[in-house]
Motif scaffolding. Structure first.
Motif, PDB file in Angstrom:
ATOM      1  N   THR A 163     -13.691 -40.960  33.861  1.00  0.00           N
ATOM      2  CA  THR A 163     -13.736 -39.883  33.360  1.00  0.00           C
ATOM      3  C   THR A 163     -14.890 -39.214  32.794  1.00  0.00           C
ATOM      4  N   ILE A 164     -15.176 -38.086  33.010  1.00  0.00           N
ATOM      5  CA  ILE A 164     -16.547 -37.402  32.415  1.00  0.00           C
ATOM      6  C   ILE A 164     -16.000 -36.227  31.307  1.00  0.00           C
ATOM      7  N   GLU A 165     -16.888 -36.713  30.146  1.00  0.00           N
ATOM      8  CA  GLU A 165     -16.637 -35.972  29.080  1.00  0.00           C
ATOM      9  C   GLU A 165     -17.736 -34.741  29.045  1.00  0.00           C
ATOM     10  N   PHE A 166     -17.238 -33.464  28.565  1.00  0.00           N
ATOM     11  CA  PHE A 166     -17.900 -32.436  28.495  1.00  0.00           C
ATOM     12  C   PHE A 166     -18.004 -31.966  27.180  1.00  0.00           C
ATOM     13  N   LEU A 167     -19.260 -31.245  26.742  1.00  0.00           N
ATOM     14  CA  LEU A 167     -19.456 -30.739  25.447  1.00  0.00           C
ATOM     15  C   LEU A 167     -19.948 -29.175  25.578  1.00  0.00           C
ATOM     16  N   ALA A 168     -19.369 -28.346  25.040  1.00  0.00           N
ATOM     17  CA  ALA A 168     -19.845 -26.804  24.969  1.00  0.00           C
ATOM     18  C   ALA A 168     -21.295 -26.842  24.146  1.00  0.00           C
ATOM     19  N   VAL A 169     -22.156 -26.408  24.702  1.00  0.00           N
ATOM     20  CA  VAL A 169     -23.561 -26.660  24.137  1.00  0.00           C
ATOM     21  C   VAL A 169     -24.104 -25.424  24.283  1.00  0.00           C
ATOM     22  N   ALA A 170     -25.573 -25.294  23.691  1.00  0.00           N
ATOM     23  CA  ALA A 170     -26.193 -24.070  23.554  1.00  0.00           C
ATOM     24  C   ALA A 170     -27.673 -24.355  22.922  1.00  0.00           C
ATOM     25  N   TRP A 216     -23.053 -16.046  34.233  1.00  0.00           N
ATOM     26  CA  TRP A 216     -24.107 -16.193  35.226  1.00  0.00           C
ATOM     27  C   TRP A 216     -23.495 -17.545  36.039  1.00  0.00           C
ATOM     28  N   THR A 217     -23.513 -17.343  37.326  1.00  0.00           N
ATOM     29  CA  THR A 217     -23.114 -18.437  38.183  1.00  0.00           C
ATOM     30  C   THR A 217     -24.338 -19.063  39.066  1.00  0.00           C
ATOM     31  N   VAL A 218     -24.358 -20.234  38.993  1.00  0.00           N
ATOM     32  CA  VAL A 218     -25.639 -21.135  39.788  1.00  0.00           C
ATOM     33  C   VAL A 218     -25.066 -21.989  40.687  1.00  0.00           C
ATOM     34  N   SER A 219     -26.086 -22.436  41.676  1.00  0.00           N
ATOM     35  CA  SER A 219     -25.461 -23.348  42.495  1.00  0.00           C
ATOM     36  C   SER A 219     -25.693 -25.086  42.011  1.00  0.00           C
ATOM     37  N   HIS A 220     -26.494 -25.187  41.031  1.00  0.00           N
ATOM     38  CA  HIS A 220     -26.558 -26.537  40.882  1.00  0.00           C
ATOM     39  C   HIS A 220     -26.415 -26.778  39.468  1.00  0.00           C
ATOM     40  N   LEU A 221     -25.970 -27.954  38.897  1.00  0.00           N
ATOM     41  CA  LEU A 221     -25.873 -28.362  37.441  1.00  0.00           C
ATOM     42  C   LEU A 221     -27.233 -28.384  36.784  1.00  0.00           C
ATOM     43  N   ARG A 222     -28.194 -28.652  37.527  1.00  0.00           N
ATOM     44  CA  ARG A 222     -29.510 -28.980  36.866  1.00  0.00           C
ATOM     45  C   ARG A 222     -30.223 -27.544  36.384  1.00  0.00           C
ATOM     46  N   THR A 223     -29.711 -26.476  37.205  1.00  0.00           N
ATOM     47  CA  THR A 223     -30.125 -25.160  37.024  1.00  0.00           C
ATOM     48  C   THR A 223     -29.505 -24.737  35.673  1.00  0.00           C
ATOM     49  N   SER A 224     -28.262 -25.021  35.760  1.00  0.00           N
ATOM     50  CA  SER A 224     -27.451 -24.746  34.571  1.00  0.00           C
ATOM     51  C   SER A 224     -28.138 -25.220  33.280  1.00  0.00           C
ATOM     52  N   ILE A 225     -28.452 -26.514  33.240  1.00  0.00           N
ATOM     53  CA  ILE A 225     -28.686 -27.201  32.220  1.00  0.00           C
ATOM     54  C   ILE A 225     -30.165 -26.464  31.615  1.00  0.00           C
ATOM     55  N   ASP A 226     -30.945 -26.015  32.912  1.00  0.00           N
ATOM     56  CA  ASP A 226     -32.409 -25.830  32.504  1.00  0.00           C
ATOM     57  C   ASP A 226     -32.092 -24.448  31.773  1.00  0.00           C
ATOM     58  N   MET A 227     -31.230 -23.630  32.249  1.00  0.00           N
ATOM     59  CA  MET A 227     -31.193 -22.282  31.596  1.00  0.00           C
ATOM     60  C   MET A 227     -30.563 -22.210  30.196  1.00  0.00           C
ATOM     61  N   ILE A 228     -29.540 -23.320  30.101  1.00  0.00           N
ATOM     62  CA  ILE A 228     -29.143 -23.373  28.770  1.00  0.00           C
ATOM     63  C   ILE A 228     -30.113 -23.752  27.602  1.00  0.00           C
ATOM     64  N   CYS A 229     -31.117 -24.723  28.020  1.00  0.00           N
ATOM     65  CA  CYS A 229     -32.218 -25.294  27.207  1.00  0.00           C
ATOM     66  C   CYS A 229     -32.995 -24.023  26.907  1.00  0.00           C
ATOM     67  N   ASN A 230     -33.447 -23.154  27.848  1.00  0.00           N
ATOM     68  CA  ASN A 230     -34.203 -22.051  27.842  1.00  0.00           C
ATOM     69  C   ASN A 230     -33.501 -20.787  26.795  1.00  0.00           C
ATOM     70  N   GLY A 231     -32.429 -21.099  26.276  1.00  0.00           N
ATOM     71  CA  GLY A 231     -31.706 -19.961  25.328  1.00  0.00           C
ATOM     72  C   GLY A 231     -31.005 -19.025  26.187  1.00  0.00           C
ATOM     73  N   LEU A 232     -30.553 -19.106  27.422  1.00  0.00           N
ATOM     74  CA  LEU A 232     -30.255 -18.109  28.169  1.00  0.00           C
ATOM     75  C   LEU A 232     -28.604 -17.878  28.265  1.00  0.00           C
ATOM     76  N   GLY A 233     -27.835 -19.109  27.477  1.00  0.00           N
ATOM     77  CA  GLY A 233     -26.417 -18.651  27.518  1.00  0.00           C
ATOM     78  C   GLY A 233     -25.847 -20.061  26.946  1.00  0.00           C
ATOM     79  N   PHE A 234     -24.476 -20.295  26.919  1.00  0.00           N
ATOM     80  CA  PHE A 234     -24.102 -21.513  26.767  1.00  0.00           C
ATOM     81  C   PHE A 234     -23.144 -21.951  27.849  1.00  0.00           C
ATOM     82  N   ALA A 235     -22.661 -23.394  27.705  1.00  0.00           N
ATOM     83  CA  ALA A 235     -21.910 -23.930  28.972  1.00  0.00           C
ATOM     84  C   ALA A 235     -21.162 -25.236  28.329  1.00  0.00           C
ATOM     85  N   TRP A 236     -20.402 -25.635  29.142  1.00  0.00           N
ATOM     86  CA  TRP A 236     -19.488 -27.026  28.982  1.00  0.00           C
ATOM     87  C   TRP A 236     -20.457 -27.803  29.829  1.00  0.00           C
ATOM     88  N   LEU A 237     -21.062 -28.648  29.619  1.00  0.00           N
ATOM     89  CA  LEU A 237     -22.004 -29.544  30.230  1.00  0.00           C
ATOM     90  C   LEU A 237     -21.548 -31.182  30.336  1.00  0.00           C
TER      91      LEU A 237
END
Length: 295
Positions: A163-170, A216-237
């Motif tokens: 089971t994978i746990e997700f958090l809403a982060v920004a 915003w929809t991206v193709s890879h999880l790594r891209t989403s993490i990078d964008m969130i770290c740069n303050g471009l949005g929020f996500a459940w990761l």
């Protein structure tokens, strides 16, 4: 027809490896005359001088150094060829194709692959990173042998893996954190959400909360993490994918009133266990073992 045999090349290499003709003869259990004859056969057949004798010391010539590099490659490949033949005779597969959803903990996967590769050093592993229904599609199309998927498989074998746990982060400086209170879904709708696209080519599915007005929809999880770290949005990761960033303070959990944590089940799926060879079964065994001990 080759002028030089593998055994003659082996004797030539032994002279270099053990520091002389006498030492080579003793080390590989051949007579000294056999070693000399083998080296002479190479030199005469190829019209090349391999060694220069100076006193009691034997040195490689420049030509000998070049031939040694080639001989090493030839002998190593011959040894590998025999191992492949033995593996095939024992029914061991030469390759293993695995689809893995990107939310599966990478460190865990690497440990499993390293263990399997140590048991089957000539196994060729093809790893396909997928998202949502992508892994199941690859299994259905017989493009991979095994898959780790968030979707249960109905056509073959399927078992719950972890089971994978997700958090809403920004980013800590994101406007949502600046509100300084518990957040509602209405708060989230006013800000950009990052989601990862389903990698399946057909019958794609959406997953998670998708209520934001801007997405915003991206193709890879790594891209989403990078964008969130740069303050471009929020996500459940996945927590396993961002644990270091949470510890470092690069990412910060959003203080949601409800559902700040989510979980998703991952499954081990494949079509037919009997079609898997020893390496495939070893992968399954190691995967189960690692996942059980990581809980």
């Amino acid at each position: 027809m080759l002028r030089v045999t593998l055994e003659q090349w082996r004797m030539f290499r032994a002279v270099v490896q053990y520091g002389g003709f006498n030492q080579a003869a003793a080390s590989i259990h051949k007579s000294q005359s056999s070693i000399h004859n083998a080296v002479s056969k190479i030199e005469n057949s190829l019209n090349v001088k391999l060694f220069q004798v100076e006193g009691r010391t034997t040195h490689l010539t420049e030509a000998g150094k070049l031939m040694l590099r080639r001989a090493n490659f030839l002998l190593d490949e011959a040894a590998k060829l025999e191992i492949v033949g033995q593996s095939l005779g024992q029914g061991t597969e030469t390759s293993l194709r695995i689809a893995v959803d990107e939310m599966f903990p990478p460190a865990l996967l690497y440990q499993v692959l390293e263990q399997v590769s140590s048991q089957y050093p000539l196994l060729q592993v093809e790893l396909v990173e997928s998202v949502l229904s992508g892994a199941s599609e690859l299994i259905s199309n017989a493009d991979v042998d095994l898959a780790i998927s968030p979707l249960a498989f109905t056509e073959g074998f399927c078992e719950q893996l972890c089971t994978i746990e997700f958090l809403a982060v920004a980013n800590p400086n994101h406007a949502l954190h600046a509100l300084g209170r518990k957040l509602t879904e209405q708060d989230l709708k006013s800000h950009r959400q990052l989601v990862v696209r389903d990698s399946a080519l057909t019958n794609r599915s959406d997953s998670g909360w998708l209520g934001a007005n801007q997405r915003w929809t991206v193709s890879h999880l790594r891209t989403s993490i990078d964008m969130i770290c740069n303050g471009l949005g929020f996500a459940w990761l996945p927590v396993s994918a961002i644990q270091e960033k949470l510890t470092a303070g690069t990412l910060k959990p959003l203080p949601l009133q409800h559902n700040s944590k989510r979980t998703m089940q991952l499954y081990l799926v494949f079509k037919d266990e009997d079609s898997l060879g020893p390496a495939g079964h070893s992968f399954i065994h190691e995967l189960r073992n690692r996942c059980n001990h990581s809980d």
